[in-house]
Design a protein around this motif. Structure first.
Motif, PDB file in Angstrom:
ATOM      1  N   THR A 268       0.814  -1.216   0.000  1.00  0.00           N
ATOM      2  CA  THR A 268       0.000   0.000   0.000  1.00  0.00           C
ATOM      3  C   THR A 268       0.845   1.263   0.000  1.00  0.00           C
ATOM      4  O   THR A 268       0.325   2.340  -0.300  1.00  0.00           O
ATOM      5  N   LEU A 269       2.133   1.128   0.336  1.00  0.00           N
ATOM      6  CA  LEU A 269       3.012   2.297   0.350  1.00  0.00           C
ATOM      7  C   LEU A 269       4.438   1.849   0.077  1.00  0.00           C
ATOM      8  O   LEU A 269       4.913   0.878   0.672  1.00  0.00           O
ATOM      9  N   ILE A 270       5.113   2.547  -0.820  1.00  0.00           N
ATOM     10  CA  ILE A 270       6.533   2.324  -1.084  1.00  0.00           C
ATOM     11  C   ILE A 270       7.285   3.518  -0.517  1.00  0.00           C
ATOM     12  O   ILE A 270       7.060   4.657  -0.933  1.00  0.00           O
ATOM     13  N   HIS A 271       8.182   3.253   0.442  1.00  0.00           N
ATOM     14  CA  HIS A 271       8.873   4.326   1.160  1.00  0.00           C
ATOM     15  C   HIS A 271      10.114   4.825   0.424  1.00  0.00           C
ATOM     16  O   HIS A 271      10.667   5.842   0.824  1.00  0.00           O
ATOM     17  N   SER A 272      10.582   4.097  -0.582  1.00  0.00           N
ATOM     18  CA  SER A 272      11.968   4.262  -1.047  1.00  0.00           C
ATOM     19  C   SER A 272      12.102   4.725  -2.489  1.00  0.00           C
ATOM     20  O   SER A 272      13.023   4.323  -3.191  1.00  0.00           O
ATOM     21  N   VAL A 273      11.211   5.607  -2.937  1.00  0.00           N
ATOM     22  CA  VAL A 273      11.334   6.145  -4.296  1.00  0.00           C
ATOM     23  C   VAL A 273      12.415   7.236  -4.293  1.00  0.00           C
ATOM     24  O   VAL A 273      12.287   8.240  -3.595  1.00  0.00           O
ATOM     25  N   ASP A 274      13.463   7.003  -5.052  1.00  0.00           N
ATOM     26  CA  ASP A 274      14.612   7.913  -5.009  1.00  0.00           C
ATOM     27  C   ASP A 274      15.042   8.429  -6.375  1.00  0.00           C
ATOM     28  O   ASP A 274      16.022   9.159  -6.493  1.00  0.00           O
ATOM     29  N   ARG A 275      14.279   8.052  -7.426  1.00  0.00           N
ATOM     30  CA  ARG A 275      14.648   8.492  -8.772  1.00  0.00           C
ATOM     31  C   ARG A 275      13.417   8.395  -9.674  1.00  0.00           C
ATOM     32  O   ARG A 275      12.507   7.587  -9.425  1.00  0.00           O
TER      33      ARG A 275
ATOM     34  N   ILE B  70       9.100   9.814  -0.997  1.00  0.00           N
ATOM     35  CA  ILE B  70      10.378  10.108  -1.641  1.00  0.00           C
ATOM     36  C   ILE B  70      11.480   9.955  -0.595  1.00  0.00           C
ATOM     37  O   ILE B  70      11.424  10.584   0.471  1.00  0.00           O
ATOM     38  N   GLN B  71      12.467   9.120  -0.897  1.00  0.00           N
ATOM     39  CA  GLN B  71      13.572   8.904   0.033  1.00  0.00           C
ATOM     40  C   GLN B  71      14.640   9.964  -0.186  1.00  0.00           C
ATOM     41  O   GLN B  71      15.098  10.188  -1.316  1.00  0.00           O
ATOM     42  N   VAL B  72      15.040  10.590   0.918  1.00  0.00           N
ATOM     43  CA  VAL B  72      16.037  11.666   0.857  1.00  0.00           C
ATOM     44  C   VAL B  72      17.280  11.225   1.631  1.00  0.00           C
ATOM     45  O   VAL B  72      17.199  10.851   2.800  1.00  0.00           O
TER      46      VAL B  72
ATOM     47  N   SER C  13      20.719   4.876  -0.354  1.00  0.00           N
ATOM     48  CA  SER C  13      19.929   5.396  -1.462  1.00  0.00           C
ATOM     49  C   SER C  13      19.264   6.705  -1.049  1.00  0.00           C
ATOM     50  O   SER C  13      19.242   7.076   0.115  1.00  0.00           O
ATOM     51  N   GLY C  14      18.689   7.365  -2.039  1.00  0.00           N
ATOM     52  CA  GLY C  14      17.941   8.583  -1.755  1.00  0.00           C
ATOM     53  C   GLY C  14      18.391   9.732  -2.625  1.00  0.00           C
ATOM     54  O   GLY C  14      19.565   9.841  -2.978  1.00  0.00           O
ATOM     55  N   THR C  15      17.442  10.594  -2.960  1.00  0.00           N
ATOM     56  CA  THR C  15      17.791  11.815  -3.670  1.00  0.00           C
ATOM     57  C   THR C  15      18.482  12.773  -2.704  1.00  0.00           C
ATOM     58  O   THR C  15      18.372  12.632  -1.485  1.00  0.00           O
ATOM     59  N   THR C  16      19.187  13.727  -3.239  1.00  0.00           N
ATOM     60  CA  THR C  16      19.788  14.753  -2.393  1.00  0.00           C
ATOM     61  C   THR C  16      18.719  15.762  -1.980  1.00  0.00           C
ATOM     62  O   THR C  16      17.667  15.883  -2.624  1.00  0.00           O
TER      63      THR C  16
END
Length: 230
Positions: free
Chosen positions: A93-100, A122-124, A133-136
């Motif tokens: 139901t939820l994805i915590h780790s979208v980084d791109r 969005i993972q930061v 992982s994670g966006t800046t």
């Protein structure tokens, strides 16, 4: 100690941390991190009242989800490869780790095939650690805007994993920064985007995360004990 006892201890600590921060304890949800734990362990936790679980490994999760018959809710919290998204479609139901963006596009594609939408965080990578992982922080707003344009995704908030500290207070500035970033995004008023969820805090530092605004705390060892395998 039985899982039910561990859950009671953790829930009491979550509630106490929320009250201390002037927050409603119901505003913080426990994600029991069940990676490397058996389906039997998840079933036992579910029967003790814990119905929200977080998984890190796609193949392990898919096998486990097929075995667990209790009415649980699954979140995917681990690093995710685009070619494995199809195995999660419709199950989490939820994805915590979208980084791109490329990952978000694949999630959109897979949920579109189901005629459904997927909630994502969005993972930061606030500390910009090479091993995580994670966006800046600098790239966050552009990524949120791009993901928000995908019709089968809903951005529901942010996630972070701070560096490890022996003293949980060391992680606190990273939690505070995630909350600040969420506030910046909120005032932008981007269509389809809410900052309802802040996924931060684990077994060693979740109380500090709650003090800084966490709504989802990801706790494994303190619930299940040491990992069973992998």
């Amino acid at each position: 100690m039985p899982i039910a006892d561990n859950l009671k201890i953790i829930q009491d600590r979550i509630a106490a941390a929320a009250v201390k921060a002037g927050r409603d304890p119901a505003s913080v949800r426990l994600v029991a991190v069940s990676k490397t734990q058996s389906a039997e362990a998840v079933t036992g936790a579910a029967r003790a009242g814990q119905l929200l679980f977080g998984e890190n490994y796609v193949q392990e999760f898919a096998a486990k989800a097929a075995e667990v018959k209790e009415p649980v809710e699954w979140h995917f919290i681990g690093s995710l490869q685009s070619n494995k998204v199809k195995y999660l479609a419709g199950l989490v139901t939820l994805i915590h780790s979208v980084d791109r963006l490329s990952l978000a596009e694949e999630i959109d594609r897979q949920w579109r095939r189901l005629g459904r939408s997927c909630d994502v965080l969005i993972q930061v990578n606030i500390a910009e650690e090479a091993t995580k992982s994670g966006t800046t922080s600098a790239g966050l707003l552009d990524l949120v805007r791009s993901v928000a344009r995908l019709p089968h995704l809903r951005v529901r908030g942010l996630m972070t994993m701070p560096p490890f500290f022996d003293d949980p207070e060391g992680a606190r500035p990273y939690f505070r920064e995630l909350r600040r970033l969420a506030g910046e995004i909120t005032v932008m008023g981007i269509p389809g985007v809410t900052m309802a969820e802040l996924s931060m805090g684990m077994s060693g530092d979740f109380e500090a995360a709650i003090a800084e605004g966490a709504t989802l705390v990801r706790i494994g060892t303190a619930v299940f004990g040491e990992r069973q395998y992998r």
